[in-house]
Design an enzyme around this catalytic site. Structure first.
Site, short mmCIF file in Angstrom:
data_model
loop_
_atom_site.label_atom_id
_atom_site.label_comp_id
_atom_site.label_asym_id
_atom_site.label_seq_id
_atom_site.Cartn_x
_atom_site.Cartn_y
_atom_site.Cartn_z
N GLU A 231 -6.39 -4.25 -5.29
CA GLU A 231 -6.48 -4.45 -3.84
C GLU A 231 -5.85 -3.30 -3.07
OE1 GLU A 231 -7.27 -5.95 -1.16
OE2 GLU A 231 -8.38 -7.68 -1.87
N ASP A 232 -6.34 -3.07 -1.84
CA ASP A 232 -5.68 -2.08 -0.96
C ASP A 232 -5.08 -2.76 0.26
OD1 ASP A 232 -8.16 -2.73 0.31
OD2 ASP A 232 -7.96 -0.91 1.51
N ASP B 294 -11.41 -5.51 -5.35
CA ASP B 294 -11.74 -5.45 -3.94
C ASP B 294 -12.71 -4.27 -3.78
OD1 ASP B 294 -11.34 -5.80 -1.08
OD2 ASP B 294 -10.17 -3.96 -1.19
N LEU B 295 -13.47 -4.22 -2.70
CA LEU B 295 -14.44 -3.13 -2.53
C LEU B 295 -13.92 -2.06 -1.56
CD1 LEU B 295 -17.31 -1.94 -2.98
CD2 LEU B 295 -18.11 -3.43 -1.14
N ASP B 296 -13.80 -2.48 -0.28
CA ASP B 296 -13.41 -1.52 0.75
C ASP B 296 -11.98 -1.04 0.52
OD1 ASP B 296 -15.83 -1.98 1.94
OD2 ASP B 296 -15.08 -3.43 3.37
N LYS C 55 -9.55 -13.74 2.93
CA LYS C 55 -8.25 -13.40 2.38
C LYS C 55 -7.24 -13.51 3.53
CE LYS C 55 -10.51 -10.01 -0.63
NZ LYS C 55 -10.81 -8.59 -0.87
N THR D 200 -14.57 2.72 2.55
CA THR D 200 -15.19 2.17 3.76
C THR D 200 -14.14 1.63 4.72
OG1 THR D 200 -15.66 0.33 2.31
CG2 THR D 200 -17.52 1.68 2.95
N SER E 254 -14.86 -9.22 -2.68
CA SER E 254 -14.75 -8.55 -1.37
C SER E 254 -15.01 -9.53 -0.24
CB SER E 254 -15.80 -7.42 -1.32
OG SER E 254 -15.94 -6.95 -0.01
N ALA E 255 -14.36 -9.27 0.90
CA ALA E 255 -14.59 -10.10 2.09
C ALA E 255 -15.84 -9.64 2.84
CB ALA E 255 -13.38 -10.00 3.01
N LYS F 276 -7.29 -4.96 7.30
CA LYS F 276 -7.83 -4.71 5.96
C LYS F 276 -7.95 -6.01 5.18
CE LYS F 276 -6.56 0.10 5.39
NZ LYS F 276 -5.72 1.06 4.66
P1 B16 Z 1 -17.99 -6.88 6.88
P2 B16 Z 1 -12.81 -5.91 1.31
C1 B16 Z 1 -13.25 -6.29 3.91
O1 B16 Z 1 -13.67 -5.84 2.66
C2 B16 Z 1 -12.64 -5.18 4.74
O2 B16 Z 1 -11.42 -4.75 4.15
C3 B16 Z 1 -12.36 -5.66 6.13
O3 B16 Z 1 -11.84 -4.61 6.91
C4 B16 Z 1 -13.67 -6.17 6.74
O4 B16 Z 1 -13.47 -6.68 8.04
C5 B16 Z 1 -14.25 -7.27 5.83
O5 B16 Z 1 -14.45 -6.75 4.53
C6 B16 Z 1 -15.57 -7.79 6.35
O6 B16 Z 1 -16.53 -6.77 6.26
O7 B16 Z 1 -17.86 -6.72 8.35
O8 B16 Z 1 -18.73 -5.76 6.19
O9 B16 Z 1 -18.53 -8.24 6.47
O10 B16 Z 1 -11.64 -5.00 1.53
O11 B16 Z 1 -12.45 -7.36 1.09
O12 B16 Z 1 -13.79 -5.36 0.29
MG MG Z 2 -9.97 -3.69 0.82
#
Ligand code: B16
Ligand code: MG
Length: 227
Positions: A171-172, A11-13, A147, A19, A116-117, A47
């Site tokens: 994952e977090d 996962d990224l964020d 997710k 982030t 990542s999402a 998240k």
């Molecule tokens: P964006 P991850 C997710 O990233 C975040 O955890 C989530 O809070 C966010 O809404 C989603 O990405 C979409 O992000 O607005 O930049 O497209 O944790 O899956 O890396």
């Molecule tokens: Mg995350």
């Protein structure tokens, strides 16, 4: 037959970079403009889920009803604030323990993908200098389901040419660990056991993490061999 772990899906964020904190700041600012507030406990629900799913949850929580175009405008505004923050990032923002983990993954000949999402994932990877580090990148631009749907990790494993049981997810987010399990993968949770009770393994960060020992100590039903 012994199952070999051959790849990591990150996962990224909240895992590679913090982030998650920037998302929280931007959503909080938006809710305050709308006349209500969110706290860190509520933020756990956001998240790992997509931007549009996040705003839907937020508006439901604040009991605010808006048209589709108004919702889109608010999500765009939040994203602009968020992008301002990520554009300040450098390699210094990579979370402690991650560079050493990447070195260990490569040294053991394992593969790694991003799952990542976020639609901003390529921009973040570029900012922190990790755009060349992953063997595959799956992000919010290439998946249609958020997710806890497993799509992001199923695609990641496919792109690495690995079976789900050959991958470990990092994952977090509770929803992210649900996604990993739905994909048939074990998940390492980064954070607190109270927030991530569904994680197979839990740790506060990767500081001091020894990959070889971890792989050797994973449960016997999934005994690991490294190269
Ligand atoms: P964006 P991850 C997710 O990233 C975040 O955890 C989530 O809070 C966010 O809404 C989603 O990405 C979409 O992000 O607005 O930049 O497209 O944790 O899956 O890396
Ligand atoms: Mg995350």
């Amino acid at each position: 037959m012994a199952q070999m772990i051959k790849g990591f899906l990150f996962d990224l964020d909240g895992v590679i970079v913090d982030t998650a904190g920037y998302h929280y700041k931007a959503w909080k600012k938006l809710t305050n403009e709308l006349g209500f507030d969110i706290d860190e406990e509520f933020n756990e629900n956001l998240k790992g889920i997509s931007r549009m799913d996040s705003i839907a949850k937020i508006l439901e929580y604040g009991k605010v009803t808006l048209s589709e175009s108004e919702i889109l405008a608010l999500a765009t505004k939040k994203n602009e604030w968020y992008v301002e923050m990520i554009d300040q990032m450098t390699a210094e923002n990579i979370l402690p323990g991650i560079p050493a983990l990447i070195t260990q993954i490569k040294a053991l000949g394992l593969k790694m993908a991003l799952g990542s999402a976020s639609k901003n994932a390529p921009r973040i990877l570029e900012r922190i200098g990790l755009n060349e580090a992953f063997d595959a990148v799956v992000d919010g631009n290439s998946v249609s389901k958020s997710k806890p749907d497993p799509e992001v990790f199923v695609k990641g494993a496919e792109m690495l040419n690995l079976a789900p049981t050959e991958c470990v997810v990092v994952e977090d987010a509770f929803a992210g660990i649900q996604a990993a399990h739905a994909a048939g993968m074990k998940a390492i949770g980064i954070g607190k056991a109270t927030d991530l009770p569904n994680a197979d393994f839990i740790m506060p960060s990767f500081v001091g993490f020894d990959l070889k020992s971890f792989l050797q100590e994973m449960p016997a039903q999934q005994s690991i061999e490294t190269k």
